[in-house]
Motif scaffolding. Structure first.
Motif, PDB file in Angstrom:
ATOM      1  N   VAL A  75       0.835  -1.322  -0.148  1.00 53.49           N
ATOM      2  CA  VAL A  75      -0.113  -0.030   0.051  1.00 53.49           C
ATOM      3  C   VAL A  75       0.954   1.094  -0.050  1.00 53.49           C
ATOM      4  N   SER A  76       2.058   1.263   0.763  1.00 55.22           N
ATOM      5  CA  SER A  76       2.847   2.334   0.827  1.00 55.22           C
ATOM      6  C   SER A  76       3.395   2.636  -0.370  1.00 55.22           C
ATOM      7  N   ALA A  77       3.827   1.466  -1.125  1.00 51.08           N
ATOM      8  CA  ALA A  77       4.504   1.904  -2.863  1.00 51.08           C
ATOM      9  C   ALA A  77       3.431   2.350  -3.647  1.00 51.08           C
ATOM     10  N   LYS A  78       2.307   2.018  -3.398  1.00 50.70           N
ATOM     11  CA  LYS A  78       1.102   2.274  -4.596  1.00 50.70           C
ATOM     12  C   LYS A  78       0.651   3.760  -4.292  1.00 50.70           C
ATOM     13  N   THR A  79       0.547   4.057  -2.908  1.00 47.68           N
ATOM     14  CA  THR A  79      -0.019   5.439  -2.683  1.00 47.68           C
ATOM     15  C   THR A  79       1.099   6.593  -2.346  1.00 47.68           C
ATOM     16  N   LEU A  80       2.282   6.156  -1.816  1.00 44.78           N
ATOM     17  CA  LEU A  80       3.357   7.015  -1.498  1.00 44.78           C
ATOM     18  C   LEU A  80       3.217   7.830  -0.418  1.00 44.78           C
ATOM     19  N   VAL A 136      -4.323   5.090   5.490  1.00 43.27           N
ATOM     20  CA  VAL A 136      -3.352   5.973   4.821  1.00 43.27           C
ATOM     21  C   VAL A 136      -3.663   7.123   4.931  1.00 43.27           C
ATOM     22  N   SER A 137      -2.361   7.860   5.505  1.00 39.32           N
ATOM     23  CA  SER A 137      -2.961   9.349   5.709  1.00 39.32           C
ATOM     24  C   SER A 137      -1.712  10.048   5.000  1.00 39.32           C
ATOM     25  N   GLY A 138      -2.306  11.636   4.820  1.00 39.80           N
ATOM     26  CA  GLY A 138      -1.494  12.425   4.243  1.00 39.80           C
ATOM     27  C   GLY A 138      -1.872  13.825   3.862  1.00 39.80           C
ATOM     28  N   ALA A 139      -1.442  14.528   3.388  1.00 37.56           N
ATOM     29  CA  ALA A 139      -1.975  16.053   2.890  1.00 37.56           C
ATOM     30  C   ALA A 139      -3.143  16.024   2.357  1.00 37.56           C
ATOM     31  N   VAL A 163      -4.364  18.022   0.291  1.00 43.77           N
ATOM     32  CA  VAL A 163      -4.281  18.691  -0.873  1.00 43.77           C
ATOM     33  C   VAL A 163      -4.127  17.478  -2.107  1.00 43.77           C
ATOM     34  N   ARG A 164      -3.564  16.416  -1.414  1.00 43.81           N
ATOM     35  CA  ARG A 164      -3.261  15.336  -2.414  1.00 43.81           C
ATOM     36  C   ARG A 164      -4.272  14.179  -2.461  1.00 43.81           C
ATOM     37  N   PHE A 165      -5.500  14.406  -1.445  1.00 42.17           N
ATOM     38  CA  PHE A 165      -6.402  13.377  -1.409  1.00 42.17           C
ATOM     39  C   PHE A 165      -7.588  13.821  -2.189  1.00 42.17           C
ATOM     40  N   THR A 166      -7.407  13.740  -3.574  1.00 44.72           N
ATOM     41  CA  THR A 166      -8.471  14.348  -4.681  1.00 44.72           C
ATOM     42  C   THR A 166      -9.590  13.109  -4.440  1.00 44.72           C
ATOM     43  N   PRO A 167     -10.835  13.323  -4.867  1.00 44.57           N
ATOM     44  CA  PRO A 167     -11.825  12.381  -5.191  1.00 44.57           C
ATOM     45  C   PRO A 167     -11.141  11.097  -5.608  1.00 44.57           C
ATOM     46  N   GLU A 168     -10.364  11.314  -6.910  1.00 44.97           N
ATOM     47  CA  GLU A 168      -9.927  10.151  -7.733  1.00 44.97           C
ATOM     48  C   GLU A 168      -9.065   9.382  -6.703  1.00 44.97           C
ATOM     49  N   LYS A 169      -8.162  10.084  -6.017  1.00 39.27           N
ATOM     50  CA  LYS A 169      -7.069   9.377  -5.016  1.00 39.27           C
ATOM     51  C   LYS A 169      -7.882   8.729  -3.904  1.00 39.27           C
ATOM     52  N   VAL A 170      -8.683   9.383  -3.317  1.00 31.90           N
ATOM     53  CA  VAL A 170      -9.537   8.701  -2.244  1.00 31.90           C
ATOM     54  C   VAL A 170     -10.211   7.311  -2.778  1.00 31.90           C
ATOM     55  N   GLU A 171     -10.689   7.453  -3.784  1.00 32.31           N
ATOM     56  CA  GLU A 171     -11.461   6.168  -4.394  1.00 32.31           C
ATOM     57  C   GLU A 171     -10.179   4.974  -4.408  1.00 32.31           C
ATOM     58  N   GLN A 172      -9.157   5.483  -5.158  1.00 30.74           N
ATOM     59  CA  GLN A 172      -8.151   4.655  -5.170  1.00 30.74           C
ATOM     60  C   GLN A 172      -7.561   4.030  -3.866  1.00 30.74           C
ATOM     61  N   PHE A 173      -7.523   5.101  -2.798  1.00 27.88           N
ATOM     62  CA  PHE A 173      -7.105   4.663  -1.373  1.00 27.88           C
ATOM     63  C   PHE A 173      -7.797   3.655  -0.685  1.00 27.88           C
ATOM     64  N   VAL A 174      -9.230   3.830  -1.046  1.00 25.99           N
ATOM     65  CA  VAL A 174     -10.189   3.075  -0.437  1.00 25.99           C
ATOM     66  C   VAL A 174     -10.014   1.643  -0.857  1.00 25.99           C
ATOM     67  N   SER A 175      -9.917   1.589  -2.238  1.00 27.30           N
ATOM     68  CA  SER A 175      -9.754   0.213  -2.989  1.00 27.30           C
ATOM     69  C   SER A 175      -8.598  -0.634  -2.327  1.00 27.30           C
ATOM     70  N   LEU A 176      -7.567   0.065  -2.270  1.00 27.31           N
ATOM     71  CA  LEU A 176      -6.420  -0.363  -1.701  1.00 27.31           C
ATOM     72  C   LEU A 176      -6.228  -0.880  -0.328  1.00 27.31           C
TER      73      LEU A 176
END
Length: 257
Positions: free
Chosen positions: A96-101, A219-222, A224-237
């Protein structure tokens, strides 16, 4: 320069007493405890009274001996389970770390707090710094609120009342419990600027072989980087990772849906 560490003398003495108990010597009298811990009987007596009040020690008045309580057994099981979960979760956390950074954290409930037991830091310059072992409230943020959603409702009410008294919540109890139920039904939680302005997170539960939620993966971060598309990806991962970890812990072998 070597850092000076401050310790509490009474705590050190109490721990020395607890270490006297072994499988071979599970019941010990006051005089023997005094000798084994190299402490005056009066000191041991006072410490044992404190440990009894805290639920860590049981006294057998018939034999005038002391023994460890089941509370310490439960805490020992927590530590053993935690070590097992970390070992099983680590490969999935690394993926998860490698895929989300982003920062990836394993959290557990300790008392009325959530504690981070394993942290993989983000490589971004703007990132959350999370300390392993640090206790934080359960009522705010994805990591805590996700774990709180899987606690018994009686415990949720207790934590709600304590948090209201501390000024950590601005919702009614009914609204808060309804929110927790929604989180549990969904199976994950996404927070945005909830505990810390500018920080967002996605968290999902990890279950053991009996179907109990034993940890949460976040998965935690800024923000500004948690766009709707990224959130969807993070939820899946995150949900896929926790599903895999739970299966490795034996979750599929139980009839919990």
């Amino acid at each position: 320069m070597e850092e000076k560490i401050t310790t509490v003398r009474a705590v050190g003495r109490a721990l020395a007493i607890l270490k006297c108990f072994t499988p071979e010597k599970s019941k010990i009298g006051l005089s023997e405890l005094s000798r084994m811990a190299d402490l005056p009987k009066s000191t041991v007596f006072r410490l044992m009274n404190s440990l009894k009040q805290g639920g860590f020690i049981l006294e057998d008045r018939g034999t005038e001996t002391y023994g460890l309580s089941m509370l310490l057994f439960r805490l020992g099981n927590v530590a053993a389970a935690d070590a097992t979960v970390i070992g099983v979760a680590q490969p999935e956390m690394q993926e998860v770390s490698a895929k989300t950074l982003e920062t990836v954290v394993l959290n557990v409930v300790v008392g009325d707090e959530r504690v981070s037991t394993k942290v993989l830091d983000s490589q971004h310059c703007l990132r959350r710094f999370i300390k392993v072992g640090e206790g934080l409230p359960l009522v705010n943020g994805a990591s805590g609120k996700l774990l709180l959603a899987y606690l018994p409702q009686e415990k949720q009410r207790e934590i709600y009342q304590n948090s209201m008294f501390a000024g950590l919540i601005d919702k009614t109890q009914d609204d808060f419990l309804t929110e927790l139920q929604a989180i549990k039904s969904k199976g994950y939680y996404h927070s945005k600027d909830e505990r810390i302005i500018g920080a967002s997170a996605v968290s999902a539960p990890i279950f053991d072989s009996c179907g109990d939620c034993v940890a949460g993966l976040t998965v935690s971060g800024a923000t500004v980087r948690f766009t709707p598309e990224k959130v969807e990806q993070f939820v899946s991962l995150v949900t896929q990772a926790t599903k895999t970890i739970s299966e490795k812990l034996g979750f599929e072998r139980c009839d919990h849906g």
